[in-house]
Design a protein around this motif. Structure first.
Motif, mmCIF file in Angstrom:
data_model
loop_
_atom_site.group_PDB
_atom_site.id
_atom_site.type_symbol
_atom_site.label_atom_id
_atom_site.label_comp_id
_atom_site.label_asym_id
_atom_site.label_seq_id
_atom_site.Cartn_x
_atom_site.Cartn_y
_atom_site.Cartn_z
ATOM 1 N N UNK A 279 67.891 77.738 95.899
ATOM 2 C CA UNK A 279 66.757 76.819 95.733
ATOM 3 C C UNK A 279 66.221 76.455 97.111
ATOM 4 N N UNK A 280 64.931 76.685 97.314
ATOM 5 C CA UNK A 280 64.308 76.400 98.604
ATOM 6 C C UNK A 280 63.743 74.979 98.596
ATOM 7 N N UNK A 281 64.456 74.065 99.225
ATOM 8 C CA UNK A 281 64.048 72.658 99.211
ATOM 9 C C UNK A 281 62.811 72.382 100.054
ATOM 10 N N UNK A 282 62.463 73.301 100.926
ATOM 11 C CA UNK A 282 61.297 73.088 101.783
ATOM 12 C C UNK A 282 59.981 73.235 101.019
ATOM 13 N N UNK A 283 60.024 73.825 99.826
ATOM 14 C CA UNK A 283 58.796 74.108 99.089
ATOM 15 C C UNK A 283 58.202 72.872 98.422
ATOM 16 N N UNK A 284 59.030 72.103 97.719
ATOM 17 C CA UNK A 284 58.487 71.042 96.885
ATOM 18 C C UNK A 284 59.116 69.665 97.083
ATOM 19 N N UNK A 285 60.350 69.605 97.578
ATOM 20 C CA UNK A 285 61.066 68.326 97.610
ATOM 21 C C UNK A 285 60.322 67.253 98.398
ATOM 22 N N UNK A 286 59.845 67.612 99.586
ATOM 23 C CA UNK A 286 59.177 66.619 100.426
ATOM 24 C C UNK A 286 57.846 66.195 99.817
ATOM 25 N N UNK A 287 57.108 67.178 99.261
ATOM 26 C CA UNK A 287 55.804 66.854 98.678
ATOM 27 C C UNK A 287 55.948 66.000 97.421
ATOM 28 N N UNK A 288 56.958 66.298 96.619
ATOM 29 C CA UNK A 288 57.124 65.567 95.362
ATOM 30 C C UNK A 288 57.798 64.217 95.564
ATOM 31 N N UNK A 289 58.708 64.156 96.527
ATOM 32 C CA UNK A 289 59.446 62.911 96.800
ATOM 33 C C UNK A 289 60.120 62.415 95.513
ATOM 34 N N UNK A 290 59.740 61.233 95.024
ATOM 35 C CA UNK A 290 60.421 60.691 93.852
ATOM 36 C C UNK A 290 59.923 61.302 92.546
ATOM 37 N N UNK A 291 58.957 62.222 92.626
ATOM 38 C CA UNK A 291 58.475 62.892 91.410
ATOM 39 C C UNK A 291 59.254 64.167 91.109
ATOM 40 N N UNK A 292 60.173 64.539 91.974
ATOM 41 C CA UNK A 292 60.933 65.765 91.771
ATOM 42 C C UNK A 292 61.689 65.674 90.441
ATOM 43 N N UNK A 293 61.628 66.750 89.663
ATOM 44 C CA UNK A 293 62.219 66.733 88.322
ATOM 45 C C UNK A 293 63.458 67.613 88.224
ATOM 46 N N UNK A 294 63.430 68.786 88.872
ATOM 47 C CA UNK A 294 64.552 69.726 88.764
ATOM 48 C C UNK A 294 65.381 69.734 90.032
ATOM 49 N N UNK A 318 60.070 74.774 87.865
ATOM 50 C CA UNK A 318 59.924 73.465 87.201
ATOM 51 C C UNK A 318 59.246 72.481 88.154
ATOM 52 N N UNK A 319 59.692 72.448 89.397
ATOM 53 C CA UNK A 319 59.080 71.530 90.366
ATOM 54 C C UNK A 319 57.675 71.975 90.761
ATOM 55 N N UNK A 320 57.427 73.259 90.738
ATOM 56 C CA UNK A 320 56.061 73.735 90.990
ATOM 57 C C UNK A 320 55.126 73.226 89.886
ATOM 58 N N UNK A 321 55.613 73.255 88.648
ATOM 59 C CA UNK A 321 54.830 72.750 87.520
ATOM 60 C C UNK A 321 54.496 71.276 87.730
ATOM 61 N N UNK A 322 55.446 70.508 88.239
ATOM 62 C CA UNK A 322 55.204 69.091 88.525
ATOM 63 C C UNK A 322 54.168 68.954 89.638
ATOM 64 N N UNK A 323 54.335 69.736 90.699
ATOM 65 C CA UNK A 323 53.426 69.664 91.846
ATOM 66 C C UNK A 323 51.987 69.998 91.459
ATOM 67 N N UNK A 324 51.831 70.926 90.532
ATOM 68 C CA UNK A 324 50.492 71.349 90.096
ATOM 69 C C UNK A 324 49.931 70.420 89.022
ATOM 70 N N UNK A 325 50.512 69.243 88.872
ATOM 71 C CA UNK A 325 50.081 68.231 87.891
ATOM 72 C C UNK A 325 50.308 68.677 86.453
ATOM 73 N N UNK A 326 51.251 69.605 86.258
ATOM 74 C CA UNK A 326 51.549 70.045 84.908
ATOM 75 C C UNK A 326 52.075 68.933 84.018
ATOM 76 N N UNK A 327 52.972 68.093 84.566
ATOM 77 C CA UNK A 327 53.523 66.994 83.786
ATOM 78 C C UNK A 327 52.444 65.958 83.465
ATOM 79 N N UNK A 328 51.652 65.618 84.449
ATOM 80 C CA UNK A 328 50.572 64.637 84.246
ATOM 81 C C UNK A 328 49.619 65.129 83.162
ATOM 82 N N UNK A 329 49.223 66.389 83.251
ATOM 83 C CA UNK A 329 48.282 66.947 82.280
ATOM 84 C C UNK A 329 48.918 67.094 80.902
ATOM 85 N N UNK A 330 50.197 67.457 80.874
ATOM 86 C CA UNK A 330 50.891 67.587 79.589
ATOM 87 C C UNK A 330 50.958 66.236 78.878
#
Length: 518
Positions: A279-294, A318-330
């Protein structure tokens, strides 16, 4: 025009064509993971010959990437001066449709024979690099998405000839047909117009489910090498972007959500094959912060046998889906003005059912608690007319999804879900309508089959047999079933299943009813 393609098919073969000054009917360095694949090429036109001359001129000027040169010339209507201006523009490389491809090997994917697998393992990874200037793909020329207001119809029509059937051949590079269709559909979805193009709709509702079922669940996945696995993962990420964008407006994209459930399934062939990917934490963890799901389980959570099974790729998408507003839109889909159907409720809730071990439970509860309640209220408020439809499978599928979710997230609510399921069956079988009785008996027979199965996964997801048996006896279900259309063969078969299940505990009144029927 010579072209190379990167595709996933039913078998892996590599063919190279002999150079010909007039015509080539086999793409150079074409690598397949497919069973059979054919291609046809047309003789080069005078315009293309002129473009080739311009490409050579650009190369002599220092622009060594033939593919980018060709794209620039197409964009410039074959004007070499304008092409130079485009190539030297700082924004040129920022366009995600214009990505340098000189390092990309042409490939297709599908089932492998033993000989093809041995060939894949012995071919050097840089096999095609020596001929990169001659074999760079021109597919993106044909599937140009410069007009962002329209769908890449040509690419879609090309895909239709490759995806269906046993001898399938699915491209897995961004600049080829599948990648171009995904990028094009995503741009339309972001603009809210994807459903206005009939080809785009067909792509999302028919071709994507078929293509990604093969890319994720077919046995040939186990034989594909790292390059192909990575290419397929790229396509998965593009599909994640499309689904996240399409969820931003109604109606609920049920077919895309069904495919999302496959992408998020930790037990799919593709995810099992790649379960050790980091798992590459540099991709989404910092951008998502407390929104990270997986989040991959920690090493301490693994046994000595599976400590390397991090499912890093699964967590990334899963975290890419969150970053792309997938959860918000869902989540916004639950608040549509039009009341959601059982199919739509199930589509919105099912994607995370098979990846619960890799997401934060507290975060999931926070995100979906209210929507679980909405789905339960929907089932509780069903009317008699809803039970008379020829098929009520979608209602039972929603109940099954809710039970699986509660098993992982709210185990104290499982009994509530089971009781709701049984009460629904009781309402249906008590009606005089044949469809209602038949649908309830079908579901009850399925429930009995699961409860008595020797397969642990089936029994775990089912109501316990003693609970079912007690419910049947207490509510005189057999007597109610015998009041139905017993001269209908399929109906009688379901009644027989019920009788066999409760035979040791059959009531005297049921025996009396059966005797009178004789």
């Amino acid at each position: 025009m010579k072209r190379s393609a990167h595709t996933v098919n039913s078998s892996l073969t590599e063919t190279t064509n002999n150079s010909s000054p007039k015509r080539s009917c086999t793409p150079r360095n074409k690598l397949f993971v497919a069973s059979n694949s054919t291609s046809s090429c047309s003789p080069p036109s005078n315009d293309m010959l002129t473009m080739e001359d311009h490409i050579q001129s650009l190369i002599s000027m220092g622009f060594i990437d033939r593919d980018l040169n060709r794209k620039a010339l197409i964009k410039a209507n074959n004007d070499i001066s304008e092409a130079v201006t485009i190539l030297t523009s700082s924004n040129y490389y920022d366009d995600d449709l214009l990505i340098p491809t000189e390092t990309m090997a042409p490939t297709f994917i599908g089932p492998l024979t033993k000989e093809q697998l041995e060939h894949q393992q012995t071919v050097p990874s840089n096999n095609n690099n020596n001929n990169s200037n001659d074999s760079n793909s021109a597919a993106s020329d044909e599937y140009s998405t410069n007009n962002f207001n329209s769908f890449t119809t040509n690419a879609f029509l090309d895909l239709e000839t490759k995806v269906y059937g046993d001898n399938w051949s699915i491209p897995y590079k961004r600049e080829e047909a599948l990648g171009q269709c995904l990028l094009s559909a995503t741009k339309l979805a972001l603009a809210g117009t994807a459903d206005q193009d009939r080809h785009c709709v067909k792509f999302m509702e028919e071709l994507i489910p078929e293509a990604f079922r093969k890319l994720q669940c077919s046995h040939p996945v186990n034989n594909w090498g790292f390059e192909i696995q990575s290419g397929v993962f790229d396509m998965v990420e593009l599909l994640i972007d499309l689904i996240a964008a399409r969820l931003s407006y109604p109606p609920v994209p049920v077919k895309l959500l069904e495919t999302l459930s496959i992408l998020f399934d930790h037990d799919s062939v593709f995810q099992r094959k790649n379960k050790t990917k980091a798992y590459d934490r540099s991709l989404y963890d910092k951008q998502l912060d407390d929104r990270i799901l997986a989040n991959p389980p920690s090493a301490s959570a693994f046994s000595v046998y599976n400590r390397n099974e991090t499912y890093g790729w699964l967590c990334q998408i899963i975290n890419r889906f969150v970053l792309k507003d997938g959860i918000v839109n869902l989540k916004s889909q639950f608040h549509n003005e039009k009341t959601l159907t059982a199919i739509e409720h199930n589509g919105l809730l099912s994607p995370f059912v098979n990846c619960m071990d890799y997401i934060f439970m507290d975060k999931y509860r926070q995100l979906f608690s209210e929507h679980i309640e909405q789905a339960l209220d929907y089932i509780k408020n069903l009317k008699e007319q809803d039970f008379k439809a020829k098929s009520t499978n979608s209602i039972f599928e929603l109940l099954s999804t809710l039970r699986k979710i509660c098993s992982a997230v709210w185990p104290n609510r499982i009994e509530q879900i089971e009781q709701l399921h049984l009460n629904l069956l009781l309402k249906m079988i008590a009606l005089s309508n044949f469809n209602s009785k038949m649908n309830s008996l079908k579901e009850l027979a399925k429930m009995i089959e699961n409860a008595t199965s020797n397969i642990p996964s089936m029994t775990k997801a089912s109501i316990r047999r003693e609970i079912i048996s007690e419910w049947i006896i207490d509510n005189s279900i057999l007597s109610k079933a015998l009041e139905g259309n017993i001269d209908q063969n399929q109906y009688v078969e379901k009644v027989r299943t019920l009788m066999d299940f409760i035979a040791p505990k059959i009531l005297k009144q049921d025996i009396t009813t059966i005797w009178k029927m004789q």
